[in-house]
Design an enzyme around this catalytic site. Sequence first.
Site, mmCIF file in Angstrom:
data_model
loop_
_atom_site.group_PDB
_atom_site.id
_atom_site.type_symbol
_atom_site.label_atom_id
_atom_site.label_comp_id
_atom_site.label_asym_id
_atom_site.label_seq_id
_atom_site.Cartn_x
_atom_site.Cartn_y
_atom_site.Cartn_z
ATOM 1 N N GLY A 1 -3.062 -1.946 -26.888
ATOM 2 C CA GLY A 1 -3.576 -2.368 -25.588
ATOM 3 C C GLY A 1 -4.933 -1.768 -25.277
ATOM 4 O O GLY A 1 -5.298 -1.600 -24.114
ATOM 5 N N ILE A 2 -5.703 -1.472 -26.299
ATOM 6 C CA ILE A 2 -7.006 -0.820 -26.110
ATOM 7 C C ILE A 2 -8.007 -1.713 -25.389
ATOM 8 O O ILE A 2 -8.968 -1.219 -24.793
ATOM 9 C CB ILE A 2 -7.578 -0.358 -27.470
ATOM 10 C CG1 ILE A 2 -8.739 0.634 -27.268
ATOM 11 C CG2 ILE A 2 -8.015 -1.552 -28.316
ATOM 12 C CD1 ILE A 2 -9.195 1.291 -28.549
ATOM 13 N N LEU B 1 2.425 -7.174 -31.945
ATOM 14 C CA LEU B 1 3.600 -6.428 -31.522
ATOM 15 C C LEU B 1 4.887 -7.229 -31.709
ATOM 16 O O LEU B 1 5.981 -6.680 -31.549
ATOM 17 C CB LEU B 1 3.465 -6.013 -30.057
ATOM 18 C CG LEU B 1 2.496 -4.872 -29.767
ATOM 19 C CD1 LEU B 1 2.381 -4.649 -28.261
ATOM 20 C CD2 LEU B 1 2.930 -3.592 -30.460
ATOM 21 N N ALA C 1 0.132 -1.521 -24.692
ATOM 22 C CA ALA C 1 0.158 -2.983 -24.777
ATOM 23 C C ALA C 1 1.461 -3.543 -24.214
ATOM 24 O O ALA C 1 2.549 -3.039 -24.496
ATOM 25 C CB ALA C 1 -0.013 -3.419 -26.233
ATOM 26 N N ALA C 2 1.328 -4.593 -23.416
ATOM 27 C CA ALA C 2 2.494 -5.264 -22.841
ATOM 28 C C ALA C 2 2.029 -6.510 -22.113
ATOM 29 O O ALA C 2 0.844 -6.644 -21.789
ATOM 30 C CB ALA C 2 3.222 -4.346 -21.855
ATOM 31 N N SER D 1 1.842 -7.513 -18.823
ATOM 32 C CA SER D 1 1.948 -6.619 -17.675
ATOM 33 C C SER D 1 1.762 -7.285 -16.320
ATOM 34 O O SER D 1 1.780 -6.597 -15.295
ATOM 35 C CB SER D 1 0.921 -5.484 -17.805
ATOM 36 O OG SER D 1 -0.389 -6.004 -17.887
ATOM 37 N N SER E 1 6.461 2.140 -15.796
ATOM 38 C CA SER E 1 5.884 1.511 -14.600
ATOM 39 C C SER E 1 6.721 1.785 -13.365
ATOM 40 O O SER E 1 7.961 1.877 -13.434
ATOM 41 C CB SER E 1 5.795 0.000 -14.820
ATOM 42 O OG SER E 1 5.487 -0.682 -13.618
ATOM 43 N N GLU F 1 7.351 -0.363 -11.325
ATOM 44 C CA GLU F 1 8.162 -1.564 -11.126
ATOM 45 C C GLU F 1 9.595 -1.363 -11.620
ATOM 46 O O GLU F 1 10.477 -2.161 -11.293
ATOM 47 C CB GLU F 1 7.526 -2.758 -11.837
ATOM 48 C CG GLU F 1 6.234 -3.254 -11.206
ATOM 49 C CD GLU F 1 6.452 -3.951 -9.869
ATOM 50 O OE1 GLU F 1 7.536 -4.528 -9.667
ATOM 51 O OE2 GLU F 1 5.537 -3.905 -9.026
ATOM 52 N N TYR G 1 9.571 -8.168 -15.999
ATOM 53 C CA TYR G 1 8.656 -7.109 -16.415
ATOM 54 C C TYR G 1 9.281 -5.741 -16.174
ATOM 55 O O TYR G 1 9.280 -4.874 -17.050
ATOM 56 C CB TYR G 1 7.339 -7.228 -15.647
ATOM 57 C CG TYR G 1 6.418 -6.039 -15.827
ATOM 58 C CD1 TYR G 1 5.710 -5.861 -17.017
ATOM 59 C CD2 TYR G 1 6.274 -5.091 -14.821
ATOM 60 C CE1 TYR G 1 4.876 -4.766 -17.191
ATOM 61 C CE2 TYR G 1 5.438 -3.993 -14.985
ATOM 62 C CZ TYR G 1 4.747 -3.840 -16.171
ATOM 63 O OH TYR G 1 3.923 -2.752 -16.352
ATOM 64 N N HIS H 1 -2.449 1.305 -10.385
ATOM 65 C CA HIS H 1 -3.752 1.943 -10.538
ATOM 66 C C HIS H 1 -4.782 0.864 -10.874
ATOM 67 O O HIS H 1 -4.568 0.027 -11.735
ATOM 68 C CB HIS H 1 -3.722 3.039 -11.600
ATOM 69 C CG HIS H 1 -3.022 2.666 -12.860
ATOM 70 N ND1 HIS H 1 -1.647 2.527 -12.959
ATOM 71 C CD2 HIS H 1 -3.506 2.408 -14.104
ATOM 72 C CE1 HIS H 1 -1.317 2.202 -14.196
ATOM 73 N NE2 HIS H 1 -2.438 2.102 -14.911
ATOM 74 N N ARG I 1 -9.967 -4.052 -13.659
ATOM 75 C CA ARG I 1 -8.681 -4.692 -13.461
ATOM 76 C C ARG I 1 -8.803 -6.179 -13.753
ATOM 77 O O ARG I 1 -9.830 -6.808 -13.474
ATOM 78 C CB ARG I 1 -8.243 -4.491 -12.015
ATOM 79 C CG ARG I 1 -6.771 -4.808 -11.720
ATOM 80 C CD ARG I 1 -5.843 -4.089 -12.644
ATOM 81 N NE ARG I 1 -4.609 -3.663 -11.983
ATOM 82 C CZ ARG I 1 -3.484 -3.450 -12.642
ATOM 83 N NH1 ARG I 1 -3.417 -3.651 -13.946
ATOM 84 N NH2 ARG I 1 -2.419 -3.011 -12.007
#
Length: 335
Positions: free
Chosen positions: A8-9, A61, A83-84, A86, A127, A129, A151, A181, A186
């Site tokens: 997830g870079i 993944l 990475a996800a 999200s 998370s 969540e 999620y 965050h 974003r």
Amino acid sequence: MKRALITGITGQDGSYLAELLLEKGYEVHGMVRRVALEDPQHRLFRINHIASRLKLHSASLESYASVFDVLQKIKPDECYHLAAQSFVSYSFEDEFSTINTNINGTHFVLSALKHVSPKCRFYFAASSEMFGKVAETPQTEKTPFHPRSPYGISKVAGFDLTRNYREAYGLHASSGILFNHESPRRGYEFVTRKITNAVARIKLGLNKELRLGNLDARRDWGYAQDYVKAMWLMLQQERPDDYVVATGETHDVREFVEAAFAHVGLKWKDYVKVDENFYRPAEVQTLTGDASKARHALGWKESVRFRQLVEMMVEADLKNVREGAGTTAGCARPD
């Protein structure tokens, strides 16, 4: 020189974390999808300014073999699994893909590390969540999970997998339960960025309204660059553990909207329309984190407060829109 791998870079957190690790003298590797390498201008825009200092590897993944191959080649000292899929609202629309990718991806990375680099220190991006229908406020590391989205469910599973690999196989595996965050990096699909981008476009005469879902949803919003420091600090500890990372302050979406419009001298009620089509099927009304453990054990603290964060994002989007980089997006749920 320490060697770190970031999955997830190319995302918000991954880009800030890569900068931090480079500053600390790490050799930084990133796992990306092949399509990103084929279209770097659009897919790697958050890390293009440091791309020459990174080593990027193509992998999926969804494929254990490709994950294993990358980890066997790198044998990292630290692995940050960010990475996800999200975007919470999208997880309702494609729950099977969200759950399969997020759970299997975490499992694949953990399993491969166990075989090829068992001394590697592992970070899992959990998370807030996961708390969902909260049992108590504020939420701590001991608060029970009650996720309210695919999620959130996938993140609970990843959290449990991480803990199991720590307890069963002795991996130095930690989870960061990060509350919301944000930053100028974003994604536009998230409500905070949708708001600040729309405010910029309205201020510059390009849009006339902003349509939003639940304005009463309350979140604990912090600054992403502060939060990646907590990730790094977790992996510097002698013993692995799990930590809540949050500001401890909550604000509703309405407050975010009001602050964003006020920064450009506009009244939000003149432009914002509530659209129930953008409500979640199952709402998470209030999330507030207690980061006492992270503050005490890690020495972590935030540097940017709520209004400063909102204004920073609005200013960045004003600049982006003036330069032609802003999107036309205008609708959002409170993710």
